[in-house]
Write an enzyme that holds these catalytic residues in place. Sequence first.
Site, PDB file in Angstrom:
ATOM      1  N   CYS A 173     -16.476  15.020  24.344  1.00  0.00           N
ATOM      2  CA  CYS A 173     -15.689  13.782  24.780  1.00  0.00           C
ATOM      3  C   CYS A 173     -14.266  13.832  24.326  1.00  0.00           C
ATOM      4  CB  CYS A 173     -16.214  12.549  23.932  1.00  0.00           C
ATOM      5  SG  CYS A 173     -15.588  10.903  24.322  1.00  0.00           S
ATOM      6  N   LEU A 174     -13.055  13.292  25.351  1.00  0.00           N
ATOM      7  CA  LEU A 174     -11.782  13.626  24.907  1.00  0.00           C
ATOM      8  C   LEU A 174     -11.346  12.702  23.638  1.00  0.00           C
ATOM      9  CD1 LEU A 174     -10.078  13.505  28.458  1.00  0.00           C
ATOM     10  CD2 LEU A 174     -10.810  15.607  26.982  1.00  0.00           C
ATOM     11  N   HIS A 225     -22.346   9.381  30.949  1.00  0.00           N
ATOM     12  CA  HIS A 225     -21.377   9.285  29.728  1.00  0.00           C
ATOM     13  C   HIS A 225     -20.327   8.520  29.660  1.00  0.00           C
ATOM     14  CE1 HIS A 225     -19.017  11.965  26.388  1.00  0.00           C
ATOM     15  NE2 HIS A 225     -18.037  11.107  26.896  1.00  0.00           N
ATOM     16  N   GLU A 226     -19.545   8.335  30.890  1.00  0.00           N
ATOM     17  CA  GLU A 226     -18.503   7.328  30.908  1.00  0.00           C
ATOM     18  C   GLU A 226     -18.906   5.954  30.996  1.00  0.00           C
ATOM     19  OE1 GLU A 226     -15.745   8.587  30.594  1.00  0.00           O
ATOM     20  OE2 GLU A 226     -16.194  10.537  30.762  1.00  0.00           O
ATOM     21  N   GLN A 244     -11.025   4.336  26.495  1.00  0.00           N
ATOM     22  CA  GLN A 244     -10.438   5.386  25.879  1.00  0.00           C
ATOM     23  C   GLN A 244      -8.805   5.464  26.019  1.00  0.00           C
ATOM     24  OE1 GLN A 244     -13.251   8.440  28.104  1.00  0.00           O
ATOM     25  NE2 GLN A 244     -12.873   9.382  26.031  1.00  0.00           N
ATOM     26  N   GLY A 280     -13.885  13.369  32.851  1.00  0.00           N
ATOM     27  CA  GLY A 280     -14.045  11.686  32.804  1.00  0.00           C
ATOM     28  C   GLY A 280     -13.463  11.243  31.992  1.00  0.00           C
ATOM     29  N   HIS A 308     -19.532   4.665  27.641  1.00  0.00           N
ATOM     30  CA  HIS A 308     -17.988   4.325  27.023  1.00  0.00           C
ATOM     31  C   HIS A 308     -17.848   2.603  27.209  1.00  0.00           C
ATOM     32  CE1 HIS A 308     -16.146   7.472  25.223  1.00  0.00           C
ATOM     33  NE2 HIS A 308     -16.199   8.227  26.394  1.00  0.00           N
TER      34      HIS A 308
END
Length: 156
Positions: free
Chosen positions: A89-90, A131-132, A51, A46, A135
Amino acid sequence: MALRNIVLEGDPILRKKCRPVEKVDDKIRMILDDMVDTMHDASGVGLAAPQIGMLRRMFVVSTEPDEIYYVINPEIIETEGEQEGEEGCLSVPNYSGTVSRPQRIKIKALDRNGEEQIIEAEDFLAVAMCHEYDHLDGILYIDKAEDVHEIVMEEE
Ligand code: NI
């Protein structure tokens, strides 16, 4: 196809609240495609617009090969149950932690054509969506996990 730089934790951009997408046009679709490429390149499941430095309410999720969700201006309209799972997380590379999330969620959003869609997600897909979604409000999973730890790579 174009890869975008992934904003890392510590950058204040990840802590801002994103604004809604006003119009789903070719420019937005191009950014969404770049987000998918960037997510796949980084082996993520995701990626949210902040991000890549865009403070807009949209994200992409792909927990299964050949299944990509384009989620624009999402609203979580139902949640049910609870599950605990490991997240990463990226934007926080090489770390992991356990977060409690709903077992099932229903999201109302626009798709990549600007049409309304209802997404029903459960299990890991629900985790990824939540999670997304976080953000978009400047929330990272490390705010919710109590056991954030570095992933130790095994040396050969
Ligand atoms: Ni993340």
